[in-house]
Design a protein around this motif. Structure first.
Motif, PDB file in Angstrom:
ATOM      1  N   GLU A  79       2.066   6.024  -7.455  1.00  2.67           N
ATOM      2  CA  GLU A  79       1.062   6.924  -8.045  1.00  2.67           C
ATOM      3  C   GLU A  79       1.528   8.375  -7.984  1.00  2.67           C
ATOM      4  N   LYS A  80       2.152   8.754  -6.869  1.00  2.00           N
ATOM      5  CA  LYS A  80       2.653  10.123  -6.740  1.00  2.00           C
ATOM      6  C   LYS A  80       3.776  10.394  -7.745  1.00  2.00           C
ATOM      7  N   ASN A 132       2.592   1.426  -3.501  1.00  2.00           N
ATOM      8  CA  ASN A 132       1.617   1.746  -4.532  1.00  2.00           C
ATOM      9  C   ASN A 132       1.256   3.234  -4.482  1.00  2.00           C
ATOM     10  N   ASP A 133       1.088   3.752  -3.268  1.00  2.00           N
ATOM     11  CA  ASP A 133       0.789   5.177  -3.101  1.00  2.00           C
ATOM     12  C   ASP A 133       1.944   6.030  -3.628  1.00  2.00           C
ATOM     13  N   LEU A 134       3.183   5.611  -3.310  1.00  2.00           N
ATOM     14  CA  LEU A 134       4.362   6.337  -3.775  1.00  2.00           C
ATOM     15  C   LEU A 134       4.469   6.279  -5.298  1.00  2.00           C
ATOM     16  N   MET A 186       0.830  -1.199   0.000  1.00  2.00           N
ATOM     17  CA  MET A 186       0.000   0.000   0.000  1.00  2.00           C
ATOM     18  C   MET A 186       0.876   1.264   0.000  1.00  2.00           C
ATOM     19  N   TYR A 187       1.943   1.222   0.793  1.00  2.00           N
ATOM     20  CA  TYR A 187       2.862   2.366   0.829  1.00  2.00           C
ATOM     21  C   TYR A 187       3.529   2.574  -0.534  1.00  2.00           C
TER      22      TYR A 187
END
Length: 647
Positions: A642-643, A638-640, A635-636
């Motif tokens: 996307e950013k 994947n979020d990174l 999750m961490y």
């Protein structure tokens, strides 16, 4: 057709019954940069000594191109003790040094005979710049007292003087034996850049895999007394060597299948055989040679059981240490956690080894305390610990510690089997210690450390003089090691592979922590340098944009070392470790989910077997815990990701 710089044909070398290589041939052409790889004891240094004319050989031919300028950096160089550092750079005769001496004799002779010709040659060989160039290279290698006597130098300093000596005149062919030993990280990277910028042809032995990857265009491997050539860098070599291993394994398997058939025929046939039978008999003996080959792929994973380690492990509290004006530790505190894998880096003289010795209780801090948990069991690989009884056999050294090594889960290895994992053949195991090469001694020392089942490994420069195959085995072991690892190392590949945190010793007692391996640390340092320069200029944004020289300089390094951060500090990038995790995390999650589903099925079948059921339940709980951690990490990341994509 161009004449090769060096051509070797049918070279054979042995020591008594030990054959190092037999009928090997190789050539080095202009511009080639060749890395020589083999396990310790296979004859790498011997081959270099033979080529350099410092050692004889049994048979074969070695031919250099006429007028070729060759220089050789030996593993243990020697100079007259009374020479100064600068005089040592003029000591080993080469064409430029001899020309300078000829010029000096001419100037001391009345009438200066031949001066005009000498001046032209001095200009052509740039001899006027020789001393200045020597001082520049020595300074890059952190040798700055040019009047210091050779006898006052450490072994590492002497090796660096010899390296400078080899580089100064830029010979046509440069032969290097372990050039990165005794170099700190800055010096190693400087040498990489220097060699890449020159037109030197190279033949070198080194265990530094990043160095091989970035400098060499060809790899030569000595294996089973033969030479194999790979037209590419170290990464290419790894790929093609694996293909060769797989192909050879198939060949041996086919030969074994046919051998069994032919062996049955040989046993059934009468002694009086016709011509065809004799032909088949000759073919049988050739087939037997192939079938009985023992092709060692060195891919066996060794997982030695680590001793139990409790929750209280190791606490360093407000440590101070100085030697006169040299400050090593300045109010250092740290609590080590379970399964910690830490790398220690820094320039020579910043106190890395002293820090290790303080942790081990061998050196007392000026103030502060070190509190060690009762269950901690150290394994300490030190630079001073390489001492054996020269008259003992290798197997006896290990058996004096233990006849059998516990692997856990009821599995055991005999001392001989353990040695085989570290590439000691049965023949070598029954040889005397005094016959071992320097690298083999280090490998044996490493075995004596690991076989005691430590749970807290402290490794001070463990990669020095170890061959690449042994390094791979050590790295595989440390990957699965269920304990704490602290290692001082200049080996960037090793640090990237093993550690998850870097302690950088920056001098004057300052220690900075960085998360990740060496590449992450290097990227973070570069980022801080760019930000500091931008702030000093008074405009952070302008500073980042105007730092073109630094970005341009780092671009080539960034590509070759696979750095994930490539420029301005304001842009998000995956770190080296984050990219590694992101590449594999989805497949890891999938495997854990499949394992949990399979465990559910097994638990249903084992409902009446309470012992088996408990084992399955314990494993399921562990797998679910691992899955939770992986999902959180995914999750961490994947979020990174996307950013990063939105930038």
């Amino acid at each position: 057709m161009a004449v090769p710089y060096l051509q070797i044909d049918n070279l054979t070398k042995s020591f008594g019954d030990l054959v190092l290589f037999e009928n090997v041939s190789l050539g080095i052409a202009e511009g080639q940069r060749v890395g020589l790889i083999a396990k310790n004891g296979s004859g790498k240094t011997t081959l270099l000594n033979i080529i350099a004319g410092k050692e004889g050989y049994d048979s074969g031919n070695i031919v250099f191109r006429r007028d070729l300028r060759v220089d050789y950096l030996e593993q243990d160089p020697q100079y007259p003790e009374e020479l100064t550092v600068l005089e040592a750079c003029f000591h080993h005769g080469n064409s430029t040094v001899e020309l300078i001496k000829e010029y000096e004799r001419c100037m001391e002779t009345e009438g200066h005979p031949g001066l005009e010709n000498l001046l032209a040659r001095m200009d052509q060989e740039k001899a006027w710049e020789y001393e200045q160039k020597a001082k520049q290279i020595l300074s890059q290698l952190k040798i700055r007292n040019f009047d210091q006597k050779v006898k006052q130098l450490s072994g590492g300093q002497l090796k660096r003087v010899a390296l400078a000596n080899a580089l100064i005149t830029e010979p046509d062919l440069l032969i290097l034996d372990e050039p990165t030993n005794h170099l700190d990280l800055d010096m190693t990277e400087w040498l990489e850049d220097y060699l890449r910028r020159t037109n030197l042809s190279l033949l070198m032995v080194t265990h530094d895999r990043y160095f091989l990857d970035r400098v060499c265009s060809e790899i030569i491997e000595i294996d089973n007394q033969q030479i194999y050539q790979y037209k590419g860098n170290y990464s290419y070599y790894l790929e093609k060597r694996q293909e060769r291993i797989e192909s050879k394994s198939v060949e041996i398997e086919r030969a074994n299948n046919l051998y069994r058939t032919e062996l049955d025929w040989m046993r059934r046939m009468p002694q009086a055989r016709g011509h065809k039978a004799r032909y088949r008999e000759d073919a049988f003996y050739e087939l037997e040679k192939v079938a009985k080959q023992r092709f060692n792929t060195d891919n066996v994973k060794l997982e030695v059981k680590a001793s139990y380690i409790g929750s209280k492990i190791f606490e360093a509290d407000h440590l101070f240490k100085s030697f006169g004006d040299l400050k090593i530790l300045d109010d250092f505190s740290y609590i080590f956690s379970r399964y910690e894998k830490m790398g220690i880096v820094g320039n020579n003289g910043t106190g890395k080894s002293t820090f290790i010795k303080i942790l081990m209780g061998q050196v007392k801090p000026d103030s502060g305390t070190v509190d060690i948990g009762e269950t901690v069991r150290f394994g300490y690989y030190s630079q001073d610990g390489l001492q054996f009884d020269e008259q003992m056999k290798v197997i006896d050294v290990i058996q004096d510690i233990a006849e059998v090594i516990e692997l856990g889960n009821g599995k055991k290895l005999t001392a001989s089997q353990f040695l085989q994992h570290f590439l000691f053949t049965p023949e070598t195991q029954h040889s005397y210690v005094y016959k071992l090469s320097g690298g083999e001694r280090r490998r044996l020392y490493l075995c004596t450390i690991l076989m005691r089942n430590p749970n807290f490994l402290v490794l001070d420069e463990p990669t020095n003089d170890l061959d690449i195959r042994t390094l791979t085995i050590l790295e595989d072991y440390l990957d699965s090691f269920q304990g704490i690892v602290i290692t001082v190392s200049h080996d960037r590949y090793f640090l990237d592979r093993i550690v998850r945190r870097i302690f950088a010793f920056e001098g004057n007692g300052k220690i900075t922590q960085y998360e990740g391996g060496f590449t992450d640390y290097q990227a973070a340092v570069l980022r801080k340098e760019v930000e500091a320069e931008a702030m000093a200029a008074g405009n952070p944004k302008a500073g980042v944009k105007s730092d073109k020289s630094k970005d341009e300089k780092s671009e080539e390094d960034s590509k070759s070392s696979k750095k994930t951060w490539n420029g301005g500090p304001k842009k998000l990038r995956f770190t080296y470790q984050e990219q590694k995790d992101w590449d594999v995390i989805e497949s890891q999650i999938e495997k854990l989910e499949e394992e949990i589903a399979d465990l559910d099925v097994q638990m249903e079948k084992a409902a009446s077997d309470f012992v088996k059921l408990k084992e399955l339940m314990d494993r399921k709980a562990q797998a679910e815990s691992e899955l939770d951690a992986k999902m959180e990490r995914w999750m961490y990341l994947n979020d990174l990701a996307e950013k990063i994509e939105k930038q």
